[in-house]
Structures are given as structure tokens and as C-alpha cells.
Design an enzyme around this catalytic site. Sequence first.
Site, PDB file in Angstrom:
ATOM      1  N   GLY A  42      50.334  49.226  48.128  1.00  0.00           N
ATOM      2  CA  GLY A  42      49.433  48.490  47.121  1.00  0.00           C
ATOM      3  C   GLY A  42      51.067  48.133  46.830  1.00  0.00           C
ATOM      4  O   GLY A  42      51.584  48.659  46.197  1.00  0.00           O
ATOM      5  N   GLY A  44      49.978  45.835  43.695  1.00  0.00           N
ATOM      6  CA  GLY A  44      49.590  44.386  42.257  1.00  0.00           C
ATOM      7  C   GLY A  44      50.609  45.956  41.333  1.00  0.00           C
ATOM      8  O   GLY A  44      51.694  46.284  41.285  1.00  0.00           O
ATOM      9  N   LEU A  45      50.331  45.846  39.910  1.00  0.00           N
ATOM     10  CA  LEU A  45      50.771  45.833  38.880  1.00  0.00           C
ATOM     11  C   LEU A  45      51.654  47.118  38.885  1.00  0.00           C
ATOM     12  O   LEU A  45      52.315  48.644  39.170  1.00  0.00           O
ATOM     13  CB  LEU A  45      50.286  46.199  37.304  1.00  0.00           C
ATOM     14  CG  LEU A  45      50.381  44.799  37.120  1.00  0.00           C
ATOM     15  CD1 LEU A  45      49.835  44.595  35.543  1.00  0.00           C
ATOM     16  CD2 LEU A  45      52.318  44.779  36.581  1.00  0.00           C
ATOM     17  N   ALA A  46      50.452  48.414  39.247  1.00  0.00           N
ATOM     18  CA  ALA A  46      50.878  50.187  39.640  1.00  0.00           C
ATOM     19  C   ALA A  46      51.844  50.113  40.571  1.00  0.00           C
ATOM     20  O   ALA A  46      52.870  50.631  40.779  1.00  0.00           O
ATOM     21  CB  ALA A  46      49.623  50.583  39.818  1.00  0.00           C
ATOM     22  N   GLY A  47      51.758  49.097  42.274  1.00  0.00           N
ATOM     23  CA  GLY A  47      52.103  49.713  42.662  1.00  0.00           C
ATOM     24  C   GLY A  47      53.457  49.184  43.243  1.00  0.00           C
ATOM     25  O   GLY A  47      54.328  50.050  43.312  1.00  0.00           O
ATOM     26  N   ARG A 332      32.424  45.776  26.425  1.00  0.00           N
ATOM     27  CA  ARG A 332      32.028  45.777  27.846  1.00  0.00           C
ATOM     28  C   ARG A 332      30.252  45.466  28.317  1.00  0.00           C
ATOM     29  O   ARG A 332      29.818  44.908  28.606  1.00  0.00           O
ATOM     30  CB  ARG A 332      33.312  45.406  28.593  1.00  0.00           C
ATOM     31  CG  ARG A 332      33.872  44.154  28.627  1.00  0.00           C
ATOM     32  CD  ARG A 332      35.286  44.586  29.760  1.00  0.00           C
ATOM     33  NE  ARG A 332      35.763  43.091  29.054  1.00  0.00           N
ATOM     34  CZ  ARG A 332      37.057  43.338  30.175  1.00  0.00           C
ATOM     35  NH1 ARG A 332      37.505  43.970  30.557  1.00  0.00           N
ATOM     36  NH2 ARG A 332      38.130  42.943  29.816  1.00  0.00           N
ATOM     37  N   LEU A 443      45.624  46.655  32.985  1.00  0.00           N
ATOM     38  CA  LEU A 443      47.466  46.417  32.603  1.00  0.00           C
ATOM     39  C   LEU A 443      48.330  46.972  32.995  1.00  0.00           C
ATOM     40  O   LEU A 443      48.756  47.476  33.209  1.00  0.00           O
ATOM     41  CB  LEU A 443      47.324  44.536  31.873  1.00  0.00           C
ATOM     42  CG  LEU A 443      46.531  43.163  32.704  1.00  0.00           C
ATOM     43  CD1 LEU A 443      47.510  42.568  32.312  1.00  0.00           C
ATOM     44  CD2 LEU A 443      46.966  43.578  34.459  1.00  0.00           C
TER      45      LEU A 443
END
Lengths: 640, 248
Positions: A42, A44-47, A332, A443
Site C-alpha cells: 500500500g 497511501g499516506l500510511a504506506g 458524522r 489523514l
Amino acid sequence: MTKTIKASIPEGPLAEKWSNYKAKARLVSPNNRKRLEVIVVGTGLAGASAAASLAEMGYNVKSFCFQDSPRRAHSVAAQGGVNAAKNYKNDGDSIYRMFYDTLKGGDFRSREANTYRLAECSANLIDQAVAQGVPFGREYGGYLRNRSFGGVQVSRTFYARGQTGQQLLLGSYQALLRQQHAGKVKLYARHEMLDVVLIEGRARGIIARNLDTGEVERHGAHSVVLATGGFGKIYYLSTLAMGCNASAIWRAHKKGAYMANPSWTQIHPTSLPQSGEHQSKLTLMSESLRNDGRIWVPKDKNETRLPVDIPEEDRDYYLERKYPSFGNLAPRDISSRAAKEQIDQGKGVGPLKNAVYLDFSRAIKEYGQEVIAERYGNLFTMYKKITGIDAYKEPMKISPAAHFSMGGLWVDYELMTSIPGLFAIGEANFSDHGANRLGANSLLQACVDGYFILPYTLQNYLADQIRIENTDINHPAFEESEKQVRTQMQNFLKAKGQKTAEEFHKELGRELYDKCGLLRSKEGLEKAVGNIRKLREEYKFNLLVPGTAGEVNSELEKAGRVSDYMELAELMCIDALHREESCGAHFRAEYQTEEGEAKRDDENFCYSAAWEWTGNPSSPILNKEPLVFETVTPTVRSYK
Amino acid sequence: MKINLKIWRQRDSQSKGEFKEYHLDEVSRDMSFLEMLDTLNIKLIKQGENPVEFDHDCREGICGQCGVMINGIAHGPLKNTTTCQLHMRSFNDGDTIYVEPFKAAAFPIVRDLKVNRSALDHIIAAGGYVSVDTGQAPEANSIPVTFEQAESAFDAAACIGCGACVASCKNSSAALFTSAKISHLAQLPQGDKETSTRVISMVNQMDEEGFGHCTNTEACQVECPEDISVLNIARMNYEYNRARVVKK
């Protein structure tokens, strides 16, 4: 047999736990780091942040993503912002307050120590992103700007127009490519992980399929990190990207990693409503719109006038009415449920009566169209592209949609799953948000996990792996794993039935959204379990996949993902069924207060449910991690 | 409405491709262009044919993965719109639509409408970043960035990396893409320290990947979903020349 599991939370007062951990965590010397290999799945931001940070430290990283470039991972789509306890606004913010807001927002169903650490590391993330060149919104004097988000009473959200996720991701993507250029990262784009390989009980590699050639590959490492995001796409219609999936974490689950609270899904209140049967996804409109937009429905369910012609006295601003202190910025889960309540009463608007209004007329009157355009211009443009409607002139129509998975792989304080050497970071794990995530915290969690936490905790694990040779990909465990993966693909291709994976997915999604979505009941969930089992049986013989396994084949990719959803969906229902209380996004019809709010049962359900795979998707084992609150006393969560 | 499609079908980068004709009878005006292709694909699969492979992911216009030539225009007739955000209400009943992949020497065809754009990643890897390691960052507000600076940098940073600029350019130049990153970072105090080395390295990489040269036709900006300005190319040329002169 139910086990009680421990999260190995460090000793000491809440505010000192992370410092204590870092002070004592084991290190690996620079000389040894360059002999160790880490797989990160992955980007994304984490990966991407994890892969870049580990490579900067000197580890050899292999980074995988199914997209054609790491920059396309779905973090890119996050709009509104990222939270940090900087207290630049001098409005009473602090690490403790941010921690408390997050814990309360999650309805006291998250792990205290993790949530505190998230708030504690938040300020550093803003520093890091700014240093990378992320163009956050600025005041005219040059200092960083903030805005407010749902569920809080301070302004701690940093943002880059309506593209905060894109800009943060570009920051970590660029950091990742910088390490690729330096030779410390090997990039495998258009590769999908299909299995995790265990040797002597430890994660030692993965099986991945090259989506451009169909080739099945073996990759070994000293440790494997899953940063594969959430699985809201299981509902078919969701705000997620088409390719988002649960396959990596589900296949890890089937190798022994526990899945925690899988049914806790955030249904986002401000998505665009479904317009017809052909629809493949729902587009999100940032929650930040609720800073200036007011939500309402007509008081009369037979209302036929255009929204602009409906006078104030005939409108019901139901969030402002029901939750006066938070109003349109209620969290939410509460906002989505309130919208559903109005829609179910027949007061929904739009051709399918499935939406509510989000109205900017007052804000435009107050600040002028120019200011509103500067704040949300791109969102108004996007709205117009999709619906053909100019939201400066008439209210937007919005509707709830499946969005974020609070559940995911169970991890301990070090973000390690129940498989030694297998880590899960970002949305793929379950730990920080409890039963409902606050806006602009996703995020943050992805970045904090990748930049600031994993580099310490993974190193603590690798410290005793330095004598282990590089993993031999000819080990029988790899052979066995690869064989299984190949057999499964052949079975999909052999079925030659009548229905495409997409059609099965639609059916499954509808079932899940109806019975395991915003509102759950014993009766509905039991029915859903039965229907899912039937659908899963049908999948075995009635699936239609064209082509072969040795070539580009999007349909084969989908078939694997939907097959995993078929099993995960049942676990979600089992999880929702077993939890006989309401908390956050998990709302059971049987457990509500007289005013219709979620009614928690702290005596019996103050734990995270960590499910263990048994080989049969219908009979998982329930393990419990008790949630111990040392600092905070859980209260009734009220936003009134 | 009824739609006729002429779609480019090609097995892989080595094979010869050709247009194939398809007809759809029940296309809704509210469908996105990609949902129209989804509908076609389900039909093809049920007829025992291979579906049309095309790239897409977020379907919100931000990931940059989708992108095809529609009637010869990158991302189709709407200005500043990705293929996924284009809806069938932009077409009329009975229209014939030509659909082709983004074509460029540096973008080999993977299959049908899918192309390999990793050359763009290679350009970024050559220098499209600030050289800061995790942990080195100073307090965020210690270096003020004016509102105008941040906004102007953002205008360049908004690039989604779809490659429409390359596909629209008669020279298949990646100048707009490359210059957007150079411009984004050059305008910020955090990024301007490395501008000289960055611009040389990225421009060299752009040439190595087989992209053509920019001859200022400005077609790229017209087709860019984010309306990235060609002035970024001017800034790139300025920084490039400056770096060459200062170096010597």
C-alpha cells in the site's frame, strides 16, 4: 474458546507512555539496518510515509501498490483537512483536549493509550508536511490557517483547499520516490498482494500478482507491513475508489491475524445521493462544507416547491434543532442517522427522495460569494460537474454513504497484528477511532502511524531479527501459498456461470447496507447472515470471469476481491449481532435511549472484539481486548 | 439514448491495434462516461468477449488514473474535467464516440485503453521533492509563507499526474507536468534551496524517458483537468537556464 488479549500498553501515566516506550525500545545499528528487508503493501499516506521513513533510516524496502502509480492511492481523495493540536488559534486546544474529543467522538470504544499518542504526535505531522512543501492554507501574514470540523469546539484542522489528502499524499509519495532514487526502495506498482507467507509463525513475505502480466511472484522480507486502507467498498456504493479492497487484510486474517470490530463502518453524511441503478460509486462532499452550510428538509413531506421558494418557517434545520451546541457540525454518525431519520419519514428531497439539503444562502449573504468560492470553490465546481446544478444559486442535495472502516486488523500498541512480524497501519488497522472517527483524523492517523510510530515499533521487532538470513522464497511455505493462490484463480475462471463479480458485489452491498449499515437489528442481521451464505454458495458456481490468469484481467482481480468480501460480510454481521449495545456508528434498533440516541452498555461491552479465523467463515472465535480507562471516565456521549 | 462507440482494442504493446465498433441502446444521461463503459463491459462479458480494459480508480477526478482520448480530445469535450467526471449528458442521442488510449512513445500501451505512465514517476524520482527526512522538520510556523506564495504554489501542485498534457501535445512533451512540480517547490521557502539541482535533474530525466520537446503550442493547458498554467513551463525554462549559467 474466547481469550482475553492484551495490547502491551507501556507502564506509566497516559501522557508519558509513548515517551517511556521510545526511551526503552530496542534499536538496530545502521550497519545491520542495511541487511534487513521490509515489505510495505500500500502506498497511501500510511504506506508511503512508512516506506519512506524506513528507507531513510537505512532499511531495504519493497513497496507495493495495485494502482499504476503510488501517487494514486485513495488518501488522495480526502478533502477537508488534517487535525493537529497546535493551538495556533489560542482557543483552548491541547493534546489532552484533542485526545478527549477523539475518544468521546469514538463513543469510548477506542484504546486510551493509542488515542492519546495520536494527539501527541499530531503537531509533528504538520511540521513534517510543511517541510516537504505541502501548500497548506495560510493567513495573509504567512502563518498557517485553521478551520473547524465536526464533533469539536476548537479550530484545529489544517487544510490545503479541498485537496488536503492529495497534497499530503504527494508529500509522502515524493519522499518515497526520493528513496527509490537513492536505491533504498524498490517499487512494485500494479502488483496486488494475494497472500502473506508465514515461516515458523512469523510473517516472512507475500505472494503478489503482477497485474500487467498476470505473473504470480514471491517476495521475501524480515517483516511485512500492511497499509492497505479500509474496506467500505464492501457496500458496493461507497465513497471509496473502485479498486479499494479488503483482500490483503482478509487474507492475513485467514493466516491468523485477528479482525477487530469489523462492523464499525462510518457512513458519511455529506455524499452525493444515488441517481440511478447504473451508479458505480458515490462522490463525497467534504465535511468542511458543514462549517458554512446549513442542513435542512421541508417540514411537510408532500412539499413540491423548489428549495429557494420554501420560506424559513416551512424548513426544518433538524441538526440545529436537535443538537443546538454543535448544530450542523455534529459528528458524522449522529448527522448521518439524523438524515436517515428524516428520509425514512418521507421528508427526503430530490427525485428519489433520498437526500437532504445543504444550504449556503446565509453564508453567501454574510460573507459574499467570493469568500465561499475561495473556501470551497473546487467542491462547488465538482458538484456542478456531477449534478449539473449551481450550488451558489440553490442548495446542494446530500445523502449518507459508506465511507471509513473504524474496524480492521487488530493490532497491539506497537501496531503489530496477532501474527509476529506482521504490522498493520493506517485505516487497515482498528485502533484509534473507536466506534466513530472524527473528521480530519484519518489523514492524521495514517501519517502518524507511518512517519512517527512504525519506525520505532518495527525497529523494536527487527532488533532480534538481525541474525536471520534473507528469506528464502523457495521455502515450502511460499510454494504452498502460491499454489493456493493459483488454484483459487483457476476456480474463478472455471465456474463459467451467468453473473459477473460486479453483479454479485452489487447484491452483497445492498444486503449489507440495508441490514448492517446505519441501523441494525437482530432480526435484520440474522436474515443478512442467511442471505450472504446463500450468495457465497452461488458465487462458487455462478460466477462469470472472462479471459485467463496469465494476462491483464480486471475481472479476475475483481473476482478475488468480491470473494473476500463474501466472507468478510458475514463476519461484519456476526460482529454487529454479538454486540448488544449501540455505540457510535454501530446503532442497534433494540438499544437506544428514549430520545433515540445510542445506548452503550459499558458493563458488558467495554471491549474490542478481535475475531479469529477458524477455517469456516460462519464460526469465528471471539477474543476480547478489555478497554481499560485509566485517565478518563466514559460518560454518555452528548452533543446537545 | 443510443450511443455508437468506436473503441481502440490492442492486446499489448507489441500487437497491432484497431478500432472496434459497439452499440449501446440504453444509455442514461446521468451516467458517467466510465459507467457507460462499465455497461458495455458487462454486455461484452455476457457475450463471451473480453471486456475493454481501461484505467480508473477514485472516480472523483483526483487520483489521475483515468484518462482516454474521446473524439480526439484528452478526457473528452468538457474543459478542465477528467474522464471519470464527464457525464453522458455531454453527448447526444445517436452520437458516435471514438475512444482511444493516451498515445505517446513514453506511454507504452498495456492493453486497450490502459497505458503505462511510470515515466512520469521517474521524472519525480529524479528530483521532484524537498530533501527532508522524517524527524528533521522545524516548527511549522517558524518559516512564514505568504498567502499569495502558498496559493501560487498550490496552483502548480494541483497536478494530478494523469498525462493528458502529454497526450494532447503534438510532440508528446511532458513539459507541463515536469514544470508544475518544479514550480510548486521553487515558490516555497522549503523547496527553493534545491531548485537548481532539481530542475537540471528532472529535465534530463524527462528527455531520457523519451518525451518530446515543448514548442509552446499550449495545447496542454487547454486539456489539463486542473488548468495548470503554461507559465510554469516558462518558469522551468528560466530556472533551467539560470541553473546552467550559475553552474558554469
